[in-house]
Design a protein around this motif. Structure first.
Motif, PDB file in Angstrom:
ATOM      1  N   ALA A   1       1.026  -1.025   0.140  1.00 18.43           N
ATOM      2  CA  ALA A   1       0.076  -0.276   0.315  1.00 18.43           C
ATOM      3  C   ALA A   1       0.533   1.474  -0.360  1.00 18.43           C
ATOM      4  CB  ALA A   1      -1.398   0.065   1.206  1.00 18.43           C
ATOM      5  N   LYS A   2       1.627   1.090   0.572  1.00 17.52           N
ATOM      6  CA  LYS A   2       2.902   2.087   0.541  1.00 17.52           C
ATOM      7  C   LYS A   2       3.492   2.364  -0.797  1.00 17.52           C
ATOM      8  CE  LYS A   2       4.587   2.209   5.830  1.00 17.52           C
ATOM      9  NZ  LYS A   2       6.138   2.215   6.241  1.00 17.52           N
ATOM     10  N   ASN A   3       3.988   1.768  -1.614  1.00 16.17           N
ATOM     11  CA  ASN A   3       4.317   1.465  -2.678  1.00 16.17           C
ATOM     12  C   ASN A   3       3.233   2.447  -3.717  1.00 16.17           C
ATOM     13  OD1 ASN A   3       5.669   0.981  -5.235  1.00 16.17           O
ATOM     14  ND2 ASN A   3       4.191  -1.366  -5.329  1.00 16.17           N
ATOM     15  N   PHE A   4       1.757   2.147  -3.631  1.00 15.88           N
ATOM     16  CA  PHE A   4       1.189   2.403  -4.450  1.00 15.88           C
ATOM     17  C   PHE A   4       0.878   3.944  -3.668  1.00 15.88           C
ATOM     18  CE2 PHE A   4      -3.622   3.459  -5.583  1.00 15.88           C
ATOM     19  CZ  PHE A   4      -3.215   2.658  -6.501  1.00 15.88           C
ATOM     20  N   GLU A   5       1.285   3.993  -2.697  1.00 17.11           N
ATOM     21  CA  GLU A   5       1.380   5.772  -2.121  1.00 17.11           C
ATOM     22  C   GLU A   5       2.472   6.614  -3.081  1.00 17.11           C
ATOM     23  OE1 GLU A   5       0.142   7.124   2.498  1.00 17.11           O
ATOM     24  OE2 GLU A   5       1.545   6.466   1.938  1.00 17.11           O
ATOM     25  N   GLY A   6       3.302   6.019  -2.842  1.00 15.65           N
ATOM     26  CA  GLY A   6       4.334   6.476  -3.631  1.00 15.65           C
ATOM     27  C   GLY A   6       4.367   6.641  -5.324  1.00 15.65           C
ATOM     28  N   LEU A   7       3.613   5.700  -5.453  1.00 21.86           N
ATOM     29  CA  LEU A   7       2.846   6.171  -7.509  1.00 21.86           C
ATOM     30  C   LEU A   7       2.440   7.078  -7.564  1.00 21.86           C
ATOM     31  CD1 LEU A   7       2.915   2.168  -8.096  1.00 21.86           C
ATOM     32  CD2 LEU A   7       4.782   4.034  -8.952  1.00 21.86           C
ATOM     33  N   ILE A   8       1.535   7.058  -6.624  1.00 24.37           N
ATOM     34  CA  ILE A   8       0.573   8.283  -6.529  1.00 24.37           C
ATOM     35  C   ILE A   8       1.394   9.447  -6.443  1.00 24.37           C
ATOM     36  CG2 ILE A   8      -1.889   9.512  -5.893  1.00 24.37           C
ATOM     37  CD1 ILE A   8      -3.189   6.709  -4.297  1.00 24.37           C
ATOM     38  N   GLY A   9       2.086   9.594  -5.387  1.00 23.69           N
ATOM     39  CA  GLY A   9       3.217  10.842  -4.812  1.00 23.69           C
ATOM     40  C   GLY A   9       3.830  11.287  -6.095  1.00 23.69           C
ATOM     41  N   MET A  10       4.322  10.326  -7.399  1.00 22.50           N
ATOM     42  CA  MET A  10       5.227  10.331  -7.983  1.00 22.50           C
ATOM     43  C   MET A  10       3.965  11.811  -9.526  1.00 22.50           C
ATOM     44  SD  MET A  10       7.910   8.000  -8.220  1.00 22.50           S
ATOM     45  CE  MET A  10       7.215   6.221  -8.195  1.00 22.50           C
ATOM     46  N   ASP A  11       2.821  11.187  -9.212  1.00 24.03           N
ATOM     47  CA  ASP A  11       1.512  11.646 -10.505  1.00 24.03           C
ATOM     48  C   ASP A  11       1.551  12.799  -9.542  1.00 24.03           C
ATOM     49  OD1 ASP A  11      -0.275  11.905 -12.196  1.00 24.03           O
ATOM     50  OD2 ASP A  11      -0.630  10.019 -13.026  1.00 24.03           O
ATOM     51  N   LYS A  12       1.632  14.179 -10.362  1.00 18.67           N
ATOM     52  CA  LYS A  12       1.140  15.196  -9.417  1.00 18.67           C
ATOM     53  C   LYS A  12      -0.553  15.636  -9.659  1.00 18.67           C
ATOM     54  CE  LYS A  12       5.589  18.123  -9.398  1.00 18.67           C
ATOM     55  NZ  LYS A  12       5.786  18.742 -10.272  1.00 18.67           N
ATOM     56  N   ARG A  13      -1.488  14.438 -11.097  1.00 16.74           N
ATOM     57  CA  ARG A  13      -2.744  14.971 -11.467  1.00 16.74           C
ATOM     58  C   ARG A  13      -3.772  14.907  -9.765  1.00 16.74           C
ATOM     59  NH1 ARG A  13      -3.095  11.418 -16.596  1.00 16.74           N
ATOM     60  NH2 ARG A  13      -1.858  10.236 -15.211  1.00 16.74           N
ATOM     61  N   PHE A  14      -2.811  13.726  -9.052  1.00 13.20           N
ATOM     62  CA  PHE A  14      -3.370  12.690  -8.026  1.00 13.20           C
ATOM     63  C   PHE A  14      -3.196  13.010  -6.381  1.00 13.20           C
ATOM     64  CE2 PHE A  14      -3.631   9.732 -11.920  1.00 13.20           C
ATOM     65  CZ  PHE A  14      -4.970   8.640 -12.015  1.00 13.20           C
ATOM     66  N   GLU A  15      -3.792  13.094  -5.310  1.00 11.09           N
ATOM     67  CA  GLU A  15      -3.720  12.844  -4.469  1.00 11.09           C
ATOM     68  C   GLU A  15      -3.607  11.994  -3.432  1.00 11.09           C
ATOM     69  OE1 GLU A  15      -6.782  16.522  -2.639  1.00 11.09           O
ATOM     70  OE2 GLU A  15      -5.241  17.244  -4.267  1.00 11.09           O
ATOM     71  N   VAL A  16      -3.401  11.674  -2.370  1.00  7.65           N
ATOM     72  CA  VAL A  16      -4.049  11.230  -1.940  1.00  7.65           C
ATOM     73  C   VAL A  16      -4.846  11.701  -0.261  1.00  7.65           C
ATOM     74  CG1 VAL A  16      -3.703   9.861   0.552  1.00  7.65           C
ATOM     75  CG2 VAL A  16      -1.695   9.303  -1.385  1.00  7.65           C
ATOM     76  N   VAL A  17      -5.923  11.445  -0.034  1.00 10.41           N
ATOM     77  CA  VAL A  17      -7.226  12.557   0.308  1.00 10.41           C
ATOM     78  C   VAL A  17      -6.986  12.439   2.380  1.00 10.41           C
ATOM     79  CG1 VAL A  17      -9.438  12.988   1.088  1.00 10.41           C
ATOM     80  CG2 VAL A  17      -8.878  12.244  -1.352  1.00 10.41           C
ATOM     81  N   VAL A  18      -6.501  11.483   2.503  1.00 12.31           N
ATOM     82  CA  VAL A  18      -6.576  11.260   4.007  1.00 12.31           C
ATOM     83  C   VAL A  18      -4.908  10.479   4.344  1.00 12.31           C
ATOM     84  CG1 VAL A  18      -8.783  11.492   5.033  1.00 12.31           C
ATOM     85  CG2 VAL A  18      -7.454   9.234   4.309  1.00 12.31           C
ATOM     86  N   PRO A  19      -4.752  10.751   5.431  1.00 11.01           N
ATOM     87  CA  PRO A  19      -3.025  10.225   5.981  1.00 11.01           C
ATOM     88  C   PRO A  19      -3.909   8.408   6.092  1.00 11.01           C
ATOM     89  CG  PRO A  19      -3.475  11.146   8.100  1.00 11.01           C
ATOM     90  CD  PRO A  19      -4.841  11.472   6.520  1.00 11.01           C
ATOM     91  N   ARG A  20      -2.901   7.964   5.383  1.00 12.96           N
ATOM     92  CA  ARG A  20      -2.625   6.377   5.592  1.00 12.96           C
ATOM     93  C   ARG A  20      -2.289   5.188   6.654  1.00 12.96           C
ATOM     94  NH1 ARG A  20       0.425   2.766   5.675  1.00 12.96           N
ATOM     95  NH2 ARG A  20       1.976   4.771   4.976  1.00 12.96           N
ATOM     96  N   ASN A  21      -3.365   4.837   7.594  1.00 16.22           N
ATOM     97  CA  ASN A  21      -3.027   4.509   8.738  1.00 16.22           C
ATOM     98  C   ASN A  21      -1.922   2.347   7.731  1.00 16.22           C
ATOM     99  OD1 ASN A  21      -2.923   6.708   9.893  1.00 16.22           O
ATOM    100  ND2 ASN A  21      -5.867   6.060  10.282  1.00 16.22           N
ATOM    101  N   PHE A  22      -2.916   1.776   7.580  1.00 13.19           N
ATOM    102  CA  PHE A  22      -2.726   0.439   7.364  1.00 13.19           C
ATOM    103  C   PHE A  22      -2.539   0.078   5.726  1.00 13.19           C
ATOM    104  CE2 PHE A  22      -5.558   1.618  10.842  1.00 13.19           C
ATOM    105  CZ  PHE A  22      -4.667   1.747  11.623  1.00 13.19           C
ATOM    106  N   ALA A  23      -3.225  -0.343   5.062  1.00  7.85           N
ATOM    107  CA  ALA A  23      -2.632  -0.915   3.800  1.00  7.85           C
ATOM    108  C   ALA A  23      -4.312  -0.606   2.891  1.00  7.85           C
ATOM    109  CB  ALA A  23      -2.859  -2.262   3.961  1.00  7.85           C
ATOM    110  N   THR A  24      -4.372   0.205   3.549  1.00 12.05           N
ATOM    111  CA  THR A  24      -6.233   1.760   2.481  1.00 12.05           C
ATOM    112  C   THR A  24      -5.058   2.475   2.113  1.00 12.05           C
ATOM    113  OG1 THR A  24      -7.341  -0.236   3.500  1.00 12.05           O
ATOM    114  CG2 THR A  24      -8.130   1.723   2.333  1.00 12.05           C
ATOM    115  N   VAL A  25      -5.413   2.441   0.702  1.00 15.02           N
ATOM    116  CA  VAL A  25      -5.247   3.963   0.179  1.00 15.02           C
ATOM    117  C   VAL A  25      -6.358   5.305  -0.205  1.00 15.02           C
ATOM    118  CG1 VAL A  25      -3.809   5.541  -1.507  1.00 15.02           C
ATOM    119  CG2 VAL A  25      -2.478   3.431  -0.468  1.00 15.02           C
TER     120      VAL A  25
END
Lengths: 509, 509
Positions: B400-424
């Motif tokens: 899930a962290k990896n997925f979050e990282g991938l999102i972070g590299m694409d400026k069009r997307f954003e993570v809406v709430v901080p990830r606590n576990f394995a759900t993004v």
């Protein structure tokens, strides 16, 4: 380990430790357990039917905490044999005649395997359309087999749902009836609602009423009598209702039973529904045990009157070869259930639900998550077919009749209530026992009850067969319930011999 | 047929038709289905993850009534492949990232097989001592793994029970709390009782309150905010309670969540329990999803404060390799459950229960009948061991962290709430979408929500991966929940590509 290897391991996602659904390992271990269970069935007669262990036996045999490292399945299966099987009461034994049957079958087992293997969570249509649609189809199939009025079928505007147990089915219908009524009379009147059953109705109704917030003082267990074969009479129901209305209470719900747990007594649906209708009471018909056999035309008459009831349920996991748990519930008015039990949070919203073209079973039951239960009933119906299922149920009735016949030939025993289905309630009659056992108790009846309880305990302690008891009209009876899937007539004859032997021993002591 | 033959047939008890538990036939058919399922797992990636069928698809494919004659298992399995599998949403697919996982495993499957094979009905100790005792033992094991305070364990005067789902667990505790309170203040006050959760709490609590007869007007979904990471604050709780008390109401029950369904938010247990204690409120901790990962020391802090709660539950069937259904509930005061849920009809009376030396789980839950659920959890714990289970859960978090990282590299997307576990929880940000999609809706936020909903539907329609959505703080988010048992990091990378491709398509339309 080098970092490259670590990277590879991470790419596999498991840190190289476990692959919980590796197909080939699944195959290997699955075959092992199939063989383990096939051998269990082959040997099940060798085990004492009622477990002989003492309370706390298992704690002495297992570690105090979970293992840190994995253990092989072969070792675990050894422990199942060594530690678990001795603590089982063998409901699948052909010598099991206790409570009601929990009739397993190959088809039911395979259906559960498929359901567990797919492991879908079928709360709404979208989450796995096949689960919802197969359930609706199978419930209509079964409804037709039972010749339920079309109003109970999807094809007639009603519908069926598979719940876990009758307790859940009754709770859902009580809550639906409660909310319908409170909408009419106002929430402040909740403590005035009254729920009706007989003194023979299953405890599930009392528990459901309790859970639903019905005042425990407003649960009526109306007395039945031997003269009416322990069925609830319409007259007794009417009198109780009238008295409640006079006290300012509000009649809400009646649970009528086809095949009570104690003695398989039958409440007369026709007259009871007539009374209930007059007072606007929701009638639920609980045929948990006897519903199965009503697929045979010669037993269908027990359901006459169901056309005026609001809901009907029976447990396919009792006497219908469908493994635990599978309670089939039909309602005429699904929207009453849905109004009381529906929630629709954002995270469950979906296109299919919005169109209202689909059933979302989460709104027909207590829980959100639900297993794919219809697979096992579908497999049972298809693997055996209607004709064989009828024959199978009839064979149990025939065996019970045989047992009844054997009792009839031994004057010391009597059948306490007329047998309706495949359960016989009997005891040693008080006359036989005489005063020998009268030291610690007073009346003849108490003496007899004491004696019969001792007889039952002696039989069950032997481990040869297992029966349970009830007290009906003050009489302690031994219940002999035929229905285990492997029971043959020779087991019934054997059981009778075991009963006679223990009676001989006790009567000459 | 001659009469002798008839007699022989009757002696077999089956009229020669079916032997539902014939060991050799069980073995043959059982092996068939094991192979069928092993092949299913091997091929599961080939199927569209979310079923692509239309409502009513199955009715067109199956007969309108049950077959009169038996059908061979081979034919039924063909139909499963042809008619059922297309209607499945494949929760076991490694490309399944919807809702929360329903994580199957070989061990869980085998445990369910054993449970189904024995098919005992474990309502009380006597009905199968091993079922009760293994459950108590495994619940203590698991409680220790979670470092629950000893008051929640049998060894500390509390105890654990396996329910089907969180809905049941919450309903049982609400009813226990309700009856405790009504005993104090009188039944007439039932409409004054208030139940608390946040606007992020699972709908199970509202449904449980409804079923238990709590006035629906007295259910408080207290607002959360992004500033508090969508956790319920002690201050908001206190204010709501105070306001209710001023209105003459009676605070009853709080459901606090560790890992909410929408965004896996965490309610701060310590401060919430402090407030609740002041007002004598029953606190239930619902860790349905995130409870599993709290067996890892680095996540255990999320449970800090549970020592002041009254009950705690988590679903082993979500993210703990135990097939549906298995909700583990611990309570500090089992007698509160037993008082509210106990019934003891004559036909269930037995020596062991009378001695009070045993647990009768029927009094800890809604239903009477219950499956031997502890077998599957026992097998999971033993087959994998604590160390591997931790590694396994951590691997999901890492993915899930990896997925979050991938999102972070694409400026069009954003993570809406901080990830606590394995759900993004993520979305395409409003800025990216601009006015192109503004025709049918007004504000920028509504435009973005509309766009993200379209994106999600396009992705799911492709069948390549499956995600679901929620709306958090007004923002439509795509939920990416890692946890399917076969998911590897390559599937996560693939999923991200699928998301990007569909976003590209939609953004250039």
């Amino acid at each position: 380990m080098g970092s490259l290897q670590n990277q590879e391991i991470f790419e596999n996602g498991f840190s190289g430790t476990i692959k919980p659904l590796d197909p080939e390992e699944f195959r290997r271990q699955g075959h092992l357990v199939i063989d383990f269970l096939a051998d269990y069935y082959k040997n099940v007669e060798k085990y004492p039917v009622r477990s002989q262990v003492e309370p706390g036996y298992l704690k002495k045999r297992v570690p105090g905490s979970a293992p840190y490292d994995p253990e092989p399945i072969e070792e675990i299966l050894c422990d199942v044999k060594k530690d678990i099987i001795p603590g089982l009461t063998h409901w699948q034994s052909p010598n099991y005649f206790a409570y009601f049957p929990s009739s397993g079958s190959i088809a039911g087992f395979l259906g559960e395997m498929l359901s567990t293997g797919f492991n879908i969570v079928g709360f709404n249509w979208m989450s796995s359309p096949a689960a919802t649609e197969l359930e609706s189809i199978v419930m209509d199939w079964l409804g037709k087999m039972l010749k339920l009025p079309t109003e109970f079928l999807f094809s007639g505007g009603g519908g069926g749902v598979m719940q876990g147990t009758t307790c859940e089915a009754i709770l859902c219908t009580v809550v639906a009836a409660r909310d319908q009524m409170l909408k009419k009379i106002g929430r402040d009147e909740i403590n005035k609602l009254v729920v009706y059953g007989s003194d023979q109705t299953h405890s599930a109704i009392q528990k459901a009423a309790q859970i639903a917030g019905i005042n425990p003082e407003n649960f009526r267990a109306i007395a039945t009598t031997k003269a009416n074969a322990f069925g609830l009479t319409a007259q007794a129901l009417r009198e109780t209702i009238e008295s409640d209305i006079e006290s300012g209470l509000v009649p809400l719900f009646l649970c009528a039973t086809i095949g009570t747990t104690s003695s398989t007594a039958v409440d007369p649906l026709g007259p009871l529904c007539d009374v209930a209708k007059e007072y606007g009471i929701w009638v639920h018909v609980d045929a948990a045990y006897a519903g199965s056999v009503c697929i045979c035309p010669e037993y269908r008459h027990f359901l006459n009157g169901v056309e005026n009831a609001d809901s009907f349920s029976f447990n396919a996991h009792k006497w219908f070869l469908t493994t635990l748990d599978c309670c089939c519930l039909w309602v005429k008015n699904p929207s009453a259930l849905v109004k009381a039990l529906s929630t629709y949070p954002e995270y469950l919203r979906n296109k299919a639900s919005e169109t209202k073209q689909v059933v979302d079973y989460k709104d027909w039951q207590i829980t959100l998550s639900r297993r794919f239960r219809s697979l096992k009933l579908w497999l049972v119906l298809r693997s055996y077919g209607v004709a064989n299922l009828r024959k199978f149920l009839r064979s149990h009735v025939k065996m019970a009749k045989n047992f009844e016949g054997l009792i009839g030939m031994d004057k010391r025993f009597e059948v306490v209530v007329p047998r309706n289905f495949a359960t016989v309630c009997f005891c040693i009659s008080p006359i036989e026992i005489g005063g020998n056992y009268g030291q610690i108790v007073a009346s003849e009846e108490e003496t007899a009850n004491y004696f019969n309880a001792k007889l039952l305990e002696a039989i069950n302690e032997s481990g040869k067969i297992y029966m349970t008891h009830s007290v009906i009209g003050g009489v302690y009876v031994l219940r002999f319930a035929v229905g285990a899937s492997m029971t043959e007539n020779r087991h019934v004859n054997f059981a009778w011999k075991v009963v006679q032997e223990h009676a001989n021993q006790l009567l000459t002591m």
